[in-house]
Design a protein around this motif. Structure first.
Motif, short mmCIF file in Angstrom:
data_model
loop_
_atom_site.label_atom_id
_atom_site.label_comp_id
_atom_site.label_asym_id
_atom_site.label_seq_id
_atom_site.Cartn_x
_atom_site.Cartn_y
_atom_site.Cartn_z
N LEU A 45 0.77 -1.17 -0.05
CA LEU A 45 -0.03 -0.15 0.00
C LEU A 45 0.80 1.44 0.07
O LEU A 45 0.34 2.30 -0.32
N PHE A 46 2.25 1.13 0.50
CA PHE A 46 2.92 2.29 0.58
C PHE A 46 4.51 1.78 0.46
O PHE A 46 4.82 0.78 0.45
N LYS A 47 5.07 2.84 0.04
CA LYS A 47 6.62 2.53 0.09
C LYS A 47 7.16 3.12 1.34
O LYS A 47 7.04 4.25 1.75
N PRO A 48 8.10 2.19 2.05
CA PRO A 48 8.90 2.48 3.16
C PRO A 48 9.52 3.76 3.01
O PRO A 48 9.99 4.12 1.95
N GLU A 49 10.24 4.27 3.98
CA GLU A 49 11.12 5.50 3.84
C GLU A 49 12.25 4.92 3.05
O GLU A 49 12.86 3.70 3.07
N GLU A 50 13.03 5.63 2.21
CA GLU A 50 14.00 5.38 1.29
C GLU A 50 15.12 4.72 1.98
O GLU A 50 15.56 3.68 1.53
N LEU A 51 15.54 5.26 3.13
CA LEU A 51 16.94 4.66 3.81
C LEU A 51 16.49 3.24 4.32
O LEU A 51 17.04 2.31 3.92
N PRO A 76 -7.72 2.17 3.34
CA PRO A 76 -6.21 2.06 3.47
C PRO A 76 -5.69 2.57 2.20
O PRO A 76 -4.68 3.52 2.17
N ALA A 77 -6.32 2.18 0.91
CA ALA A 77 -5.68 2.59 -0.09
C ALA A 77 -5.80 4.19 -0.34
O ALA A 77 -4.78 4.72 -1.27
N ARG A 78 -6.68 4.85 0.25
CA ARG A 78 -6.72 6.09 0.21
C ARG A 78 -6.15 6.91 1.42
O ARG A 78 -5.82 8.20 1.34
N ASN A 79 -5.73 6.29 2.22
CA ASN A 79 -5.12 6.87 3.51
C ASN A 79 -3.55 6.20 3.64
O ASN A 79 -3.16 5.79 4.59
N VAL A 80 -2.77 6.50 2.66
CA VAL A 80 -1.68 5.56 2.52
C VAL A 80 -0.80 5.98 3.60
O VAL A 80 -0.19 5.52 4.31
N ALA A 81 -0.67 7.37 3.76
CA ALA A 81 0.07 8.23 4.77
C ALA A 81 -0.30 7.75 6.12
O ALA A 81 0.57 7.54 7.15
N THR A 82 -1.62 7.66 6.24
CA THR A 82 -2.08 7.29 7.67
C THR A 82 -1.73 5.94 8.00
O THR A 82 -1.36 5.53 9.19
N SER A 113 -4.94 -2.75 8.12
CA SER A 113 -6.26 -2.86 7.47
C SER A 113 -7.27 -2.21 8.21
O SER A 113 -8.35 -1.87 7.88
N ILE A 114 -7.00 -1.88 9.59
CA ILE A 114 -7.81 -1.28 10.39
C ILE A 114 -8.28 0.21 10.27
O ILE A 114 -9.52 0.63 10.81
N ILE A 115 -7.40 0.84 9.58
CA ILE A 115 -7.50 2.05 9.14
C ILE A 115 -8.65 2.13 7.80
O ILE A 115 -8.39 1.34 7.14
N ILE A 167 2.07 5.76 8.97
CA ILE A 167 2.51 6.55 10.33
C ILE A 167 1.79 5.46 11.48
O ILE A 167 2.66 5.32 12.33
N PHE A 168 0.75 4.89 11.32
CA PHE A 168 0.17 3.80 12.43
C PHE A 168 1.14 2.72 12.51
O PHE A 168 1.47 2.33 13.67
N LYS A 169 1.72 2.16 11.35
CA LYS A 169 2.81 1.06 11.37
C LYS A 169 3.94 1.54 12.15
O LYS A 169 4.38 0.78 12.88
N GLU A 170 4.46 2.80 11.81
CA GLU A 170 5.64 3.15 12.23
C GLU A 170 5.57 3.43 13.94
O GLU A 170 6.32 3.00 14.69
N MET A 171 4.20 3.78 14.33
CA MET A 171 3.78 4.10 15.70
C MET A 171 3.82 2.92 16.37
O MET A 171 4.38 2.76 17.94
N VAL A 172 3.38 1.75 15.87
CA VAL A 172 3.34 0.59 16.51
C VAL A 172 4.52 -0.09 16.66
O VAL A 172 4.81 -0.40 17.68
N LEU A 173 5.39 -0.20 15.61
CA LEU A 173 6.88 -0.55 15.57
C LEU A 173 7.67 0.01 16.84
O LEU A 173 8.33 -0.40 17.24
N SER A 174 7.44 1.64 16.88
CA SER A 174 8.01 2.08 17.91
C SER A 174 7.70 1.95 19.13
O SER A 174 8.66 1.98 20.05
N ARG A 175 6.31 1.80 19.24
CA ARG A 175 5.84 1.19 20.63
C ARG A 175 6.54 0.07 21.34
O ARG A 175 6.94 -0.22 22.25
#
Length: 573
Positions: free
Chosen positions: A68-74, A131-137, A126-128, A140-148
């Motif tokens: 659904l989205f491309k991760p950060e480049e690095l 998701p196809a239209r809220n790629v950025a959301t 997929s709970i967002i 960010i949700f994934k990154e905040m879960v992984l950060s937690r």
């Protein structure tokens, strides 16, 4: 694709569980191993591995063809290494003069590799909504879960940590906008996802659910008002009585895998969270013949009366009983030891039918009796020492702990002294000793469970306690820094999503490899790093992976991931 069981030895129980795909090559059927699940050494392990294999098969057969989205480049450069063809670089590109190299950054990749892959497999994003239209959301949700999981902190601290340690740049304002999209519908979807993904691992059948509630305090000292307020003062299990809190009810399986959760206002007595949670669960999933297990904190008159009304809907329960607070006639039956039946070498048991038809199962454990006696004797020794040092009545007025054995006595010579004296109540000590080793459980009157099944299921209640420990200590769900009810709910949703991933990985590792705690797994993955070095003269960027050990390599194999072990080129600039 199908699950194949292959015997590895004729002499002993040694069966390999594999996911296999058939294809036709030159007119012949060829079977290719898609994924090796694990080796079973008994029937129970074989059943667990077969169910896990089936769950992974479903995931692989329904995986999205495109992300659904491309991760950060690095981070993409470092975690999706398969997409880079190293053959485009010449041997000359690898001839490096180390004096021209300069480290640009050091990035942790293990968390995103392993937990990120499982996050995608479980389809947590997929709970967002849309998701196809809220790629950025979704991102960010994934990154905040992984950060937690990796470095739990405030949202501001998480954003800073993601940039500094993981090469992920996120705007804090966008994090809050993402949280605003974690509404009640998204949370309901998260609970449904958790239930379904856990159920897949048990052949679409969950027959025992463990329930408990705890309190999560706020970094604040003022309550909220309004019908939807969650931030309320109440009885704090963290002893933060001057800070408002929210009550979190959690349901897990006998393996500690999350099924769902509910949030209640902080002034809700946790014993009153049981029935609403059970009703919500039944309405959502239409569950039959499930045994709910809870500790003695759930044992109160109102709860048991409601549970009686739910028995016609096949709700069964096992609840810890406060046997010292029960009626005098029942206590006499409990203390009459002659008709207890030996269950094991250590435990004997008695069944007592209560006035309302419920069943009270009382066990006496020799091991527990020795511990009760030892704890009491140690406490009394400390009491005697304190009495010798300080006989002030005011000092010993509290009835907490072993101070309940103290009593006030009139002076022996009332003519010469009017001071009261403090002594030990030997009669009360002797009465308490009669209860050493005794434990009571209450089950519904129509329960068909044997004593052994009841005790076994109650013994597994530690799994929900372990989940709370992970949530509080490893994921640091507390304190809560938000005050709006919607943001509080979003914070709990992020934390629960992290718990879901953590416990699912722990379960996979346990049955495919060995028992590793979530804390140990995190430590291993945090050590998986890449040093990014740049040859500014030749304008080439290199990645140098950190050294790994056996446990790390096994984690990657379990998740079906490859990993670089030698330096490689990231690109030219």
């Amino acid at each position: 694709m199908f699950v194949r069981i292959k015997s590895k030895s004729k002499d002993k129980y040694n069966k390999s569980v594999q996911l296999v795909e058939s294809s036709r090559v030159n007119g012949k059927v060829v079977q290719t191993i898609v994924k090796h699940i694990g080796v079973a050494y008994n029937d129970e392990q074989l059943d667990e591995l077969k169910l896990l294999a089936k769950s992974i098969q479903i995931t692989l057969e329904n995986v999205d063809k495109e992300s659904l989205f491309k991760p950060e480049e690095l981070l993409q450069d470092l975690t999706l290494e398969d997409i880079y063809d190293q053959s485009i670089y010449s041997d000359e590109d690898y001839n490096v003069d180390i004096r021209n190299l300069e480290e640009e950054s050091r990035v942790i990749t293990g968390i995103h590799d392993i937990y990120g892959k499982l996050y995608d497999e479980l389809k947590v994003g997929s709970i967002i909504a849309n998701p196809a239209r809220n790629v950025a959301t979704v991102k960010i949700f994934k990154e905040m879960v992984l950060s937690r999981i990796a470095n739990p902190d405030s949202k501001r601290g998480s954003v800073a940590s993601l940039e500094e340690k993981y090469g992920v740049d996120i705007n804090l304002d966008k994090v809050y906008r993402m949280m605003d999209k974690l509404d009640d519908k998204a949370i309901e979807t998260l609970n449904t996802l958790s239930y379904n993904k856990t159920k897949e691992l048990f052949g679409d059948k969950i027959d025992v659910i463990y329930f408990d509630a705890t309190t999560i305090y706020f970094e604040s000292f003022s309550e909220d008002s309004g019908d939807d307020a969650l931030k309320k003062n109440g009885y704090s299990k963290d002893l933060k009585f001057n800070q408002p809190q929210v009550v979190l009810a959690l349901m897990v399986t006998k393996d500690g895998l999350p099924i769902g959760y509910e949030a209640f206002a902080g002034d809700t007595f946790d014993g009153h969270t049981l029935i609403p949670s059970l009703k919500i669960l039944r309405e959502k999933y239409n569950i039959d013949n499930v045994v709910y297990v809870a500790d003695s904190g759930m044992f109160n008159k109102d709860n048991l009366q409601e549970l009686d009304q739910l028995e016609e809907h096949k709700f069964n329960y096992i609840v810890g009983a406060r046997i010292k607070n029960i009626s005098k006639s029942i206590k006499e039956k409990i203390l009459y030891m002659d008709d207890y039946v030996q269950l094991t070498e250590d435990i004997k048991v008695k069944n007592i039918t209560l006035d309302n038809g419920r069943k009270l199962i009382v066990t006496h454990s020799l091991k527990r009796a020795r511990k009760d006696k030892s704890d009491r004797e140690k406490g009394i020794i400390k009491l005697r020492e304190k009495l010798q040092k300080n006989r002030s009545i005011k000092t010993h007025l509290s009835t907490q702990g072993f101070k309940k054995y103290l009593q006030l006595e009139d002076p022996k010579d009332k003519e010469t002294s009017c001071d009261l004296t403090i002594t030990l109540n030997e009669e009360k000590i002797a009465q308490d000793a009669l209860w050493d080793g005794l434990k009571g459980l209450i089950v519904n009157k129509d329960s068909k469970l044997t004593n052994d099944e009841i005790l076994t299921q109650y013994a597994n209640l530690w799994q929900v306690e372990e989940s709370f420990r992970i949530t509080k200590s490893d994921l640091k769900i507390r304190p809560v820094y938000h005050w709006k009810p919607s943001r509080v709910k979003a914070h709990l949703a992020i934390s629960f999503a992290a718990l879901l991933i953590v416990r699912h990985l722990e379960y996979r590792v346990k049955i495919q490899y060995k028992k590793l705690s979530p804390k140990k797994i995190k430590e291993l993955l945090l050590s998986v790093q890449h040093s990014i070095v740049v040859d500014k003269t030749r304008k080439i960027k290199y990645a140098i992976p950190s050294k790994t050990n056996v446990d790390i390599n096994k984690l990657y194999r379990i998740m079906g991931l490859k990993k670089h072990t030698t330096p490689y080129i990231l690109g030219k600039f």
